[in-house]
Write an enzyme that holds these catalytic residues in place. Structure first.
Site, PDB file in Angstrom:
ATOM      1  N   GLY A 123       9.000  -2.518  13.221  1.00  0.00           N
ATOM      2  CA  GLY A 123       8.274  -1.143  13.522  1.00  0.00           C
ATOM      3  C   GLY A 123       9.377  -0.163  13.918  1.00  0.00           C
ATOM      4  O   GLY A 123       9.093   1.030  13.484  1.00  0.00           O
TER       5      GLY A 123
ATOM      6  N   LYS B  31       0.807  -1.168   0.155  1.00  0.00           N
ATOM      7  CA  LYS B  31      -0.096   0.014   0.302  1.00  0.00           C
ATOM      8  C   LYS B  31       0.849   1.402   0.082  1.00  0.00           C
ATOM      9  O   LYS B  31       1.742   1.539   0.685  1.00  0.00           O
ATOM     10  CB  LYS B  31      -0.949   0.029   1.145  1.00  0.00           C
ATOM     11  CG  LYS B  31      -2.065  -0.907   1.027  1.00  0.00           C
ATOM     12  CD  LYS B  31      -2.700  -0.889   2.209  1.00  0.00           C
ATOM     13  CE  LYS B  31      -4.133  -1.712   2.169  1.00  0.00           C
ATOM     14  NZ  LYS B  31      -4.832  -1.845   3.587  1.00  0.00           N
TER      15      LYS B  31
END
Ligand code: AMP
Length: 396
Positions: A377, A198
């Site tokens: 992350g 995305k």
């Protein structure tokens, strides 16, 4: 950089926050000890100096409750195998047992404390809890890059109790050095490959790295949002219609930073999202209805190859296609091969964040690139330009 490399740990009790959040099977045996191996250099350095080590870690998500399933006692033998010596285990990370064992710890010994997240105070960043942890050692070292984006008691709050004896561990040092090398000190030309599914999840990274790079290769599912925004026919390919305007703005911004953008020119189309789909090569602007692009095609591979072979610094985040299905892995493999070749010629290559790390490990490119980040992350947030709480706590 305030790193433990410049500090002599002789006769010091060193609290080391590590990330031993390792994968386990149903028997709770460790199935991948990468994170333990990654912490070994710091442990070795402290012991070699003549200090002792108190290891702090979390494991899983016990959500503030004691639970056997998440006990660090199950990973003791895996740690002992890596460090090559017996370790002492405290059945809680605070309280009398931990205090007693820390007090009696001798130079050369290692103490492992029970899961920090058995206490809700850890994730809440509780100051009193951090203070109790801090009483177990003379020096604080953060070597848990994988958790450095969390402002938890043991990753950032604790540092205030060690104003002049807080340091980065050697793994943290390597991770921060790799990011610095790509984003601030990269030898030119610097090329970033951003792929994955995305645009929305990569937009902040792209905006942050544009001033630092010369070339941007865009691959993966997110490329189709750009292609559609540029007027292409993309059939059933992945698209974020509401991000098409943003895609055009990124192209404009890249121009203003004099960054060359390389979008795929061809694609491997499939008649369904499946490993046994029919597949064909296709111009990426001319995908027929009912078909979807699941990988970049050979013409794109050749273009990307040339760009990479002329680069001196490379950042790779996100696959070029659906590499989990072998017939759509060729584009990602081609990237791996090109990066391997240019790294051999002396370029610096960093692979960081999520699926590209999974790819390089699965296909054996992890040994062929300069550095593979251990933090998903944490690496993504660093690339987004955020200062990680675990890093800020040592620096400030
Ligand atoms: P991300 O987590 O955003 O880095 O995305 C990684 C995922 O993107 C992987 O699981 C890939 O299978 C997927 N992906 C890559 N290319 C495509 C594509 N053309 N269509 C759909 N998914 C893709």
């Amino acid at each position: 950089m305030k790193t433990i490399s410049n500090f002599n740990c002789k006769d010091k009790k060193v609290l080391v926050r590590v990330d031993f959040n390792v994968p386990q099977n149903n028997l709770l045996n460790v199935t991948d000890n990468t994170r333990i191996v990654a912490a070994k250099p710091t442990i070795d350095k402290i012991l070699k100096d003549g200090g002792s080590v108190v290891l702090l870690s979390h494991l899983g998500r016990p959500k503030g409750k004691v639970s056997d399933e998440f006990s660090l006692k199950h990973i003791v033998s895996a740690i002992e195998k890596v460090v090559g010596q017996k370790i002492i285990f405290a059945k809680d990370c605070i309280g009398d047992d931990a205090k007693e064992k820390a007090k009696n710890l001798l130079p050369g010994e290692i103490l492992l404390l029970e899961n920090l997240r058995f206490h809700a105070e850890e994730e809440n960043g509780d100051v009193d809890f951090a203070k109790e942890l801090s009483s177990l050692g003379d020096v604080y070292v953060n070597d848990a890059f994988g958790t450095a984006h969390r402002a938890h008691a043991s990753t950032s709050v604790i540092a205030q109790f060690f104003p002049s004896t807080k340091f980065f561990g050697l793994l943290m040092e390597k991770e921060l050095f790799a990011i610095e090398k790509v984003l601030h000190k990269g030898e030119k030309p610097v090329t970033a490959i951003i792929g994955g599914s995305k645009v929305s999840s990569k937009i902040t990274i792209i905006e942050n790295i544009l001033p630092a790079i010369d070339n941007l290769i865009i691959g993966g599912g997110m490329a189709f949002t750009f292609i559609k925004a540029l007027g292409g026919r993309i059939g059933n390919s992945l698209v974020e219609e509401d991000k098409m305007q943003l895609a055009l703005e990124i192209l404009e911004k890249a121009k203003s930073h004099a960054v060359n953008i390389y979008l795929p020119v061809d694609t491997i189309i499939a008649d369904k999202f499946s490993f046994d789909a029919k597949s064909e090569e296709c111009d990426i602007y001319q995908i027929p209805e009912g078909w979807m692009g699941l990988d970049v095609g050979p013409k794109s591979n050749a273009i990307f190859h040339d760009v990479l072979l002329n680069s001196k610094t490379i950042l790779w985040n996100g696959p070029a296609g659906v590499f989990e299905m072998l017939n759509f892995a060729r584009g990602t493999i081609a990237l791996g091969k090109a990066i391997e070749a240019v790294t051999k010629q002396g370029a610096f290559s960093l692979v960081g964040g999520g699926d590209s790390v999974a790819f390089v490990k699965q296909f054996g490119y992890d040994k062929k690139v300069s550095y593979v980040s251990t933090g998903g992350g944490a690496m993504l947030e660093s690339l987004e330009g955020l200062e990680l709480p675990g890093v800020a706590a040592i620096n400030n």
